[in-house]
Motif scaffolding. Sequence first.
Motif, PDB file in Angstrom:
ATOM      1  N   TRP A  29       5.876  18.778  30.131  1.00 56.72           N
ATOM      2  CA  TRP A  29       6.733  18.478  31.277  1.00 56.72           C
ATOM      3  C   TRP A  29       6.138  17.342  32.105  1.00 56.72           C
ATOM      4  O   TRP A  29       6.859  16.437  32.536  1.00 56.72           O
ATOM      5  CB  TRP A  29       6.919  19.718  32.165  1.00 56.72           C
ATOM      6  N   ASP A  61      17.147  16.867  38.455  1.00 58.42           N
ATOM      7  CA  ASP A  61      17.334  17.935  37.478  1.00 58.42           C
ATOM      8  C   ASP A  61      15.997  18.431  36.928  1.00 58.42           C
ATOM      9  O   ASP A  61      15.782  19.637  36.781  1.00 58.42           O
ATOM     10  CB  ASP A  61      18.210  17.459  36.318  1.00 58.42           C
ATOM     11  N   LEU A  62      15.105  17.501  36.642  1.00 54.95           N
ATOM     12  CA  LEU A  62      13.803  17.863  36.106  1.00 54.95           C
ATOM     13  C   LEU A  62      12.991  18.658  37.125  1.00 54.95           C
ATOM     14  O   LEU A  62      12.367  19.669  36.785  1.00 54.95           O
ATOM     15  CB  LEU A  62      13.059  16.584  35.694  1.00 54.95           C
ATOM     16  N   ASP A  64      14.231  20.442  39.664  1.00 52.33           N
ATOM     17  CA  ASP A  64      14.881  21.747  39.814  1.00 52.33           C
ATOM     18  C   ASP A  64      14.465  22.694  38.695  1.00 52.33           C
ATOM     19  O   ASP A  64      14.174  23.865  38.935  1.00 52.33           O
ATOM     20  CB  ASP A  64      16.405  21.596  39.807  1.00 52.33           C
ATOM     21  N   THR A  65      14.442  22.174  37.477  1.00 48.31           N
ATOM     22  CA  THR A  65      14.098  22.983  36.315  1.00 48.31           C
ATOM     23  C   THR A  65      12.668  23.503  36.394  1.00 48.31           C
ATOM     24  O   THR A  65      12.414  24.688  36.178  1.00 48.31           O
ATOM     25  CB  THR A  65      14.291  22.172  35.018  1.00 48.31           C
ATOM     26  N   VAL A  66      11.728  22.615  36.722  1.00 53.74           N
ATOM     27  CA  VAL A  66      10.333  23.057  36.745  1.00 53.74           C
ATOM     28  C   VAL A  66      10.071  23.991  37.920  1.00 53.74           C
ATOM     29  O   VAL A  66       9.308  24.952  37.792  1.00 53.74           O
ATOM     30  CB  VAL A  66       9.356  21.860  36.719  1.00 53.74           C
ATOM     31  N   ALA A  68      12.197  26.138  39.185  1.00 57.23           N
ATOM     32  CA  ALA A  68      12.750  27.432  38.781  1.00 57.23           C
ATOM     33  C   ALA A  68      11.832  28.115  37.767  1.00 57.23           C
ATOM     34  O   ALA A  68      11.591  29.325  37.856  1.00 57.23           O
ATOM     35  CB  ALA A  68      14.144  27.237  38.188  1.00 57.23           C
ATOM     36  N   ARG A  69      11.308  27.338  36.845  1.00 53.17           N
ATOM     37  CA  ARG A  69      10.429  27.921  35.827  1.00 53.17           C
ATOM     38  C   ARG A  69       9.118  28.412  36.438  1.00 53.17           C
ATOM     39  O   ARG A  69       8.609  29.472  36.063  1.00 53.17           O
ATOM     40  CB  ARG A  69      10.169  26.876  34.746  1.00 53.17           C
TER      41      ARG A  69
END
Length: 76
Positions: A29, A61-62, A64-66, A68-69
């Motif tokens: 990532w 988007d990237l 937000d994704t990380v 959340a993860r």
Amino acid sequence: MSLSSDEFDRLERLMYRPISTRPDWLKAWRNEANYLLYLARRAADNDEEEELEELEAQARDLADTVEARLRHEGLW
């Protein structure tokens, strides 16, 4: 043109955020985020407004994704 966007700043802060345990996916990532920031700097240097806007959306988007993860794995 300068690279001043909250989304790019947010992505860069996430890249360098200290994490107690490093999950397997984090290195990949960070490489992806670093490449996206490189493309954004290049687009800013070349005054490519449209590409910069697209990269800003990808950065959002990237990030937000990380986020959340990291929350899901209890690392946030």
